[in-house]
Design an enzyme around this catalytic site. Structure first.
Site, PDB file in Angstrom:
ATOM      1  N   GLN A 220     -61.467   7.329 -28.474  1.00 45.44           N
ATOM      2  CA  GLN A 220     -61.706   7.188 -29.839  1.00 45.44           C
ATOM      3  C   GLN A 220     -62.069   5.952 -30.600  1.00 45.44           C
ATOM      4  O   GLN A 220     -61.814   5.724 -31.633  1.00 45.44           O
ATOM      5  CB  GLN A 220     -60.334   7.687 -30.618  1.00 45.44           C
TER       6      GLN A 220
ATOM      7  N   GLY B  97     -48.197  11.216 -38.660  1.00 47.73           N
ATOM      8  CA  GLY B  97     -47.897   9.955 -39.742  1.00 47.73           C
ATOM      9  C   GLY B  97     -49.095  10.278 -40.828  1.00 47.73           C
ATOM     10  O   GLY B  97     -50.283  10.326 -40.626  1.00 47.73           O
TER      11      GLY B  97
ATOM     12  N   SER C 148     -48.588  -0.626 -38.806  1.00 44.71           N
ATOM     13  CA  SER C 148     -49.762  -0.533 -38.052  1.00 44.71           C
ATOM     14  C   SER C 148     -49.548  -1.294 -36.956  1.00 44.71           C
ATOM     15  O   SER C 148     -49.328  -2.582 -36.663  1.00 44.71           O
ATOM     16  CB  SER C 148     -50.961  -0.833 -38.547  1.00 44.71           C
TER      17      SER C 148
ATOM     18  N   HIS D 200     -43.628   4.496 -35.925  1.00 45.95           N
ATOM     19  CA  HIS D 200     -43.629   5.430 -35.091  1.00 45.95           C
ATOM     20  C   HIS D 200     -42.098   5.941 -34.731  1.00 45.95           C
ATOM     21  O   HIS D 200     -42.014   7.066 -34.395  1.00 45.95           O
ATOM     22  CB  HIS D 200     -43.977   4.808 -33.601  1.00 45.95           C
TER      23      HIS D 200
ATOM     24  N   ARG E  75     -51.894  -2.562 -35.216  1.00 45.25           N
ATOM     25  CA  ARG E  75     -52.999  -3.462 -35.382  1.00 45.25           C
ATOM     26  C   ARG E  75     -52.536  -4.833 -36.170  1.00 45.25           C
ATOM     27  O   ARG E  75     -53.036  -5.698 -36.092  1.00 45.25           O
ATOM     28  CB  ARG E  75     -54.317  -3.015 -35.816  1.00 45.25           C
TER      29      ARG E  75
ATOM     30  N   LEU F  51     -45.249   0.185 -30.524  1.00 50.59           N
ATOM     31  CA  LEU F  51     -44.393   0.827 -31.346  1.00 50.59           C
ATOM     32  C   LEU F  51     -43.896   0.050 -32.487  1.00 50.59           C
ATOM     33  O   LEU F  51     -43.172  -1.128 -32.106  1.00 50.59           O
ATOM     34  CB  LEU F  51     -43.439   1.949 -30.633  1.00 50.59           C
TER      35      LEU F  51
ATOM     36  N   LYS G 123     -50.028   7.955 -42.718  1.00 53.27           N
ATOM     37  CA  LYS G 123     -50.575   6.705 -42.790  1.00 53.27           C
ATOM     38  C   LYS G 123     -52.297   7.310 -42.287  1.00 53.27           C
ATOM     39  O   LYS G 123     -52.952   6.593 -43.020  1.00 53.27           O
ATOM     40  CB  LYS G 123     -50.103   5.878 -41.786  1.00 53.27           C
ATOM     41  N   ASP G 124     -52.186   8.006 -41.534  1.00 53.71           N
ATOM     42  CA  ASP G 124     -53.621   8.322 -40.942  1.00 53.71           C
ATOM     43  C   ASP G 124     -53.794   9.842 -41.595  1.00 53.71           C
ATOM     44  O   ASP G 124     -54.077  10.733 -40.807  1.00 53.71           O
ATOM     45  CB  ASP G 124     -53.855   8.491 -39.373  1.00 53.71           C
TER      46      ASP G 124
ATOM     47  N   GLY H 261     -48.730   3.590 -28.286  1.00 53.32           N
ATOM     48  CA  GLY H 261     -47.949   2.433 -28.358  1.00 53.32           C
ATOM     49  C   GLY H 261     -48.001   1.355 -29.121  1.00 53.32           C
ATOM     50  O   GLY H 261     -48.422   1.385 -30.201  1.00 53.32           O
TER      51      GLY H 261
HETATM   52  P1  AMP Z   1     -50.949   5.408 -33.262  1.00 52.97           P
HETATM   53  O1  AMP Z   1     -50.065   4.745 -32.467  1.00 52.97           O
HETATM   54  O2  AMP Z   1     -51.432   4.430 -34.460  1.00 52.97           O
HETATM   55  O3  AMP Z   1     -51.971   6.394 -32.776  1.00 52.97           O
HETATM   56  O4  AMP Z   1     -49.978   6.229 -34.296  1.00 52.97           O
HETATM   57  C1  AMP Z   1     -49.244   7.465 -33.665  1.00 52.97           C
HETATM   58  C2  AMP Z   1     -48.642   8.072 -34.757  1.00 52.97           C
HETATM   59  O5  AMP Z   1     -47.936   7.404 -35.734  1.00 52.97           O
HETATM   60  C3  AMP Z   1     -49.783   8.937 -35.689  1.00 52.97           C
HETATM   61  O6  AMP Z   1     -49.480  10.169 -36.137  1.00 52.97           O
HETATM   62  C4  AMP Z   1     -49.766   7.767 -36.803  1.00 52.97           C
HETATM   63  O7  AMP Z   1     -50.196   8.396 -38.104  1.00 52.97           O
HETATM   64  C5  AMP Z   1     -48.259   7.631 -36.973  1.00 52.97           C
HETATM   65  N1  AMP Z   1     -48.008   6.110 -37.771  1.00 52.97           N
HETATM   66  C6  AMP Z   1     -48.574   5.134 -37.347  1.00 52.97           C
HETATM   67  N2  AMP Z   1     -48.225   4.144 -38.415  1.00 52.97           N
HETATM   68  C7  AMP Z   1     -47.478   4.692 -39.209  1.00 52.97           C
HETATM   69  C8  AMP Z   1     -46.673   4.322 -40.403  1.00 52.97           C
HETATM   70  N3  AMP Z   1     -46.817   2.955 -40.823  1.00 52.97           N
HETATM   71  N4  AMP Z   1     -45.787   5.314 -41.067  1.00 52.97           N
HETATM   72  C9  AMP Z   1     -45.804   6.792 -40.413  1.00 52.97           C
HETATM   73  N5  AMP Z   1     -46.423   6.958 -39.269  1.00 52.97           N
HETATM   74  C10 AMP Z   1     -47.164   6.037 -38.761  1.00 52.97           C
END
Ligand code: AMP
Length: 277
Positions: A61, A148, A186, A37, A188, A33, A150-151, A31
């Protein structure tokens, strides 16, 4: 967009859709978002009939209680964004739904992948990621999983999980979406104060500068990048050049390299990477 909170309801609904021949793609999230995302959701649309997204802040996690407590929550805006992006199904389970009483937390044999980089600085983090993604994949059973870049290390870990469990799913890795000033989007980032937000893009800036100058022996270049970032106000956990396939130090076999970094600004931890071609 249909919202599901109950895993059995979602499972049953999806089983019917798959029997009817619909191809399903899944985007798991926590979330808060942003456009990163949403670009995953859009990518998912391109090769699937049904786009499923989940929002679940997975407690297992988080290796830092304050990080979990302060993780941004913007549910109404999230639902609105997903609807506009054409998401078909949103799964928003409770903790109880994902980890019901008696749930057995298994250990996944991730090997060195969970001992290096993020794994080293966030002990237990990847086991938690695997627990939740295993559980979600068991419920959703998508044809495609979109992650993503990014991770970067998380992508490796989840591919390994899928291999270990022999789950029949295609993994698609989507490039990192950035703010105009280069900062990787992000959730965060919402917690950065005005000064930290101004400094934050300098992490990507530092990695980009390093990417342009690396050659055969890069130890001193890496060290001076770390020093520069620390002088700018970051507290660097790690900044390394690695083999993009193994995440280990590059060797003669290395075809593709990646620069990976994690650094704190105040109490906010940022990660970023650049793949070198
Ligand atoms: P999260 O909500 O941070 O757990 O991310 C959910 C998904 O979104 C994961 O597969 C992340 O790698 C992807 N994601 C997060 N930030 C980005 C970004 N800036 N660009 C592309 N994908 C992202």
């Amino acid at each position: 967009m249909i919202i599901f909170k109950n895993s059995n309801d979602l499972y049953t609904y999806l089983a019917r859709q798959k029997t009817a021949g619909f191809r399903t793609g899944f985007v798991p999230t926590m979330g808060a978002l942003h456009a990163g995302h949403i670009s995953l959701v859009e990518q998912c649309h391109q090769s699937n009939d049904l786009v499923i997204c989940s929002i679940f802040i997975n407690p297992t996690q988080f290796n830092n209680a304050v990080d979990l407590e302060k993780y941004p929550v913007t549910l109404e805006a999230d639902i609105d964004k997903l609807e506009k992006a054409g998401c078909d199904l949103l799964f928003m389970p409770s903790r109880q739904e994902i980890y019901p009483e008696g749930f057995t937390f298994r250990q996944y044999p991730l090997g060195y992948l969970e001992q290096i980089l993020e794994g080293k600085y966030r002990p237990g983090h990847f086991q938690g990621v695997c627990q939740v993604v295993h559980r979600l994949l068991d419920i959703v059973r998508p044809h495609q999983l979109i992650l993503g870049e990014k991770d970067f290390q998380q992508c490796h870990v989840l591919k390994k999980l899928i291999e270990i469990l022999e789950i029949p799913v295609d993994v698609v890795i989507h490039p990192t979406v950035r703010e105009q000033d280069g900062l990787a989007m992000s959730s965060r980032n919402l917690r950065l104060n005005i000064d930290q937000r101004k400094t934050a893009p300098l992490l990507f800036n530092g990695l980009s500068k390093l990417a342009q100058v690396i050659n055969g022996n890069n130890d001193s270049l890496v060290e001076s990048s770390i020093r520069e970032l620390n002088n700018l106000g970051f507290k660097v956990d790690y900044l390394v050049i690695a083999d993009a396939e193994t995440l280990l130090p590059p060797g003669n076999e290395t075809a593709r390299k990646v620069i990976l970094a994690a650094a704190y600004l105040g109490e906010i931890r940022l990660i970023d990477n650049i793949v070198l071609n």
